[in-house]
Write an enzyme that holds these catalytic residues in place. Structure first.
Site, PDB file in Angstrom:
ATOM      1  N   GLN A  70      69.797  -2.013 -15.581  1.00  0.00           N
ATOM      2  CA  GLN A  70      69.865  -1.856 -14.133  1.00  0.00           C
ATOM      3  C   GLN A  70      70.469  -3.103 -13.510  1.00  0.00           C
ATOM      4  OE1 GLN A  70      66.623  -1.997 -11.053  1.00  0.00           O
ATOM      5  NE2 GLN A  70      67.128   0.160 -10.807  1.00  0.00           N
ATOM      6  N   CYS A 100      65.328  -1.216  -4.285  1.00  0.00           N
ATOM      7  CA  CYS A 100      64.396  -2.339  -4.201  1.00  0.00           C
ATOM      8  C   CYS A 100      64.327  -2.879  -2.777  1.00  0.00           C
ATOM      9  CB  CYS A 100      64.818  -3.446  -5.156  1.00  0.00           C
ATOM     10  SG  CYS A 100      63.700  -4.860  -5.151  1.00  0.00           S
ATOM     11  N   HIS A 171      63.508   7.757  -5.752  1.00  0.00           N
ATOM     12  CA  HIS A 171      62.133   7.372  -5.439  1.00  0.00           C
ATOM     13  C   HIS A 171      61.786   8.087  -4.138  1.00  0.00           C
ATOM     14  CE1 HIS A 171      58.979   3.925  -5.149  1.00  0.00           C
ATOM     15  NE2 HIS A 171      58.530   5.029  -4.582  1.00  0.00           N
ATOM     16  N   GLY A 212      58.084   7.929  -8.245  1.00  0.00           N
ATOM     17  CA  GLY A 212      57.179   7.548  -7.168  1.00  0.00           C
ATOM     18  C   GLY A 212      55.836   8.244  -7.259  1.00  0.00           C
ATOM     19  N   GLY A 234      56.620   4.736 -13.437  1.00  0.00           N
ATOM     20  CA  GLY A 234      56.612   3.285 -13.389  1.00  0.00           C
ATOM     21  C   GLY A 234      55.283   2.692 -13.786  1.00  0.00           C
ATOM     22  N   ARG A 235      54.441   2.424 -12.788  1.00  0.00           N
ATOM     23  CA  ARG A 235      53.225   1.655 -13.038  1.00  0.00           C
ATOM     24  C   ARG A 235      52.277   2.313 -14.035  1.00  0.00           C
ATOM     25  NH1 ARG A 235      51.577   0.860  -6.977  1.00  0.00           N
ATOM     26  NH2 ARG A 235      52.998   2.634  -6.781  1.00  0.00           N
TER      27      ARG A 235
END
Length: 333
Positions: A70, A100, A171, A212, A234-235
């Site tokens: 990225q 971002c 996202h 998301g 992601g997380r």
């Protein structure tokens, strides 16, 4: 040359690029958990590569493939040079960050602020595609600040599609560039999954992944079954990597078997030994492994033993194996 069909297949499930988290050690661990999912680097700025000569930021292990780089930036020529460096380094895809929301990213006129300049994004995509043979993709938000996502997102997608981008990850939140911190931007703006699904209906020829708030493979399957081409997590993939990635191959890709996290830990030993022999430190790797047994009996002792022991001078893989002794075997979980 990278087989684009394989990368597109891998994009059915991907692990999001996350600053300070998805470094090469994290990606190596994730690859042991899933042979199929598409992995992403942390965002690397084009100026760092082109002007700063920070080519070490492109370091990765051959076993990480399929893996995407990225890039952050807004200058088409500079991004083209950076993309070429990434492709030459062996990355399977080059992704442009348009999502971002951090202040330092805004000051460089890239990241989510680019949602306000789809023509510039299109120019960047076109220049990058001209420079490399691998896929050039975009990761974006549904909008920023006071923009109306229903109006601006179709225009954004139309412009990057015309520039030759056929794969995008959305996202499903706005980014508020003023008033919210980057952390708050990951939680506070409401999710609009329906809008992303409508974009797939409006742009059926594009490969659209959703990102998301997706916490598990059941949610991911729901989005895929409803018609989206891919899901980016992601997380949850970072903090509970076994829950998300160890069963991804059979559940999402229909191949292979679930990975055993105990076996994964043992497979990390030679990798750790190589890293230490090169002057590295144990905690640089094991910090990404703290959530490996999340929810399992003994997980707290695993985390404590690993986090306390790995920072000591001379700490080696024996610390990790000692921590593993605290975790209940799979049959007792």
């Amino acid at each position: 040359m990278t087989d684009k069909r394989l990368i597109t297949k891998a994009a059915r499930l991907s692990v999001a690029p996350m600053m300070d988290w998805t470094d090469r050690h994290c990606r190596y661990l994730h690859r042991l958990l899933s042979t199929e999912a598409l992995l992403y680097t942390e965002m690397v700025t084009a100026p760092a590569l082109v002007r700063g000569g920070a080519l070490h930021l492109l370091d990765h292990n051959p076993q990480e493939h399929p893996v995407a780089l990225q890039l952050g930036g807004s200058n088409p020529q500079e991004l083209a040079q950076a993309a070429r460096l990434g492709a030459d380094a062996g990355y399977d895809e080059i992704n442009l960050n348009c999502g971002c929301p951090s202040d330092r990213v805004q000051s460089g006129t890239f990241g989510a602020v680019l949602m306000k300049s789809p023509d510039r994004v299109a120019d960047c995509v076109a220049a990058m595609r001209e420079a490399v043979d691998v896929d050039v993709t975009v990761k974006c938000r549904i909008g920023v600040d006071d923009q109306q996502p229903e109006d601006i997102l179709p225009e954004f997608l139309s412009q990057i599609r015309q520039a030759g981008c056929s794969r995008v990850t959305i996202h499903a939140r706005k980014a508020w560039l003023q008033g919210l911190s980057p952390k708050e931007n990951r939680d506070i703006p409401p999710l609009d999954y329906d809008l992303v699904h409508r974009m797939k209906a409006e742009f059926p020829d594009m490969h659209i992944s959703i990102n998301g708030g997706i916490a598990d493979l059941e949610q991911a399957r729901g989005h895929l079954d409803a018609g989206l081409d891919g899901v980016m997590i992601g997380r949850a993939a970072y903090h509970q990597p076994s829950d998300v990635l160890s069963t991804a191959d059979p559940v999402i890709f229909g191949v292979g078997q679930a990975a055993d996290p105990f076996a994964v830990v043992r497979k990390m030993v030679p990798y750790i030994e190589c890293h230490l022999a090169g002057g590295g430190r144990l905690h640089q790797i094991t910090r990404h492994m703290l959530g490996l047994f999340a929810g399992r009996p003994g997980a707290r002792a695993w985390r404590r033993t690993l986090s306390e022991g790995a920072v000591h001078d001379g700490a080696g893989p024996e610390v990790m194996l000692q921590a593993l002794d605290h975790v209940a075997p799979l049959t007792e979980a």
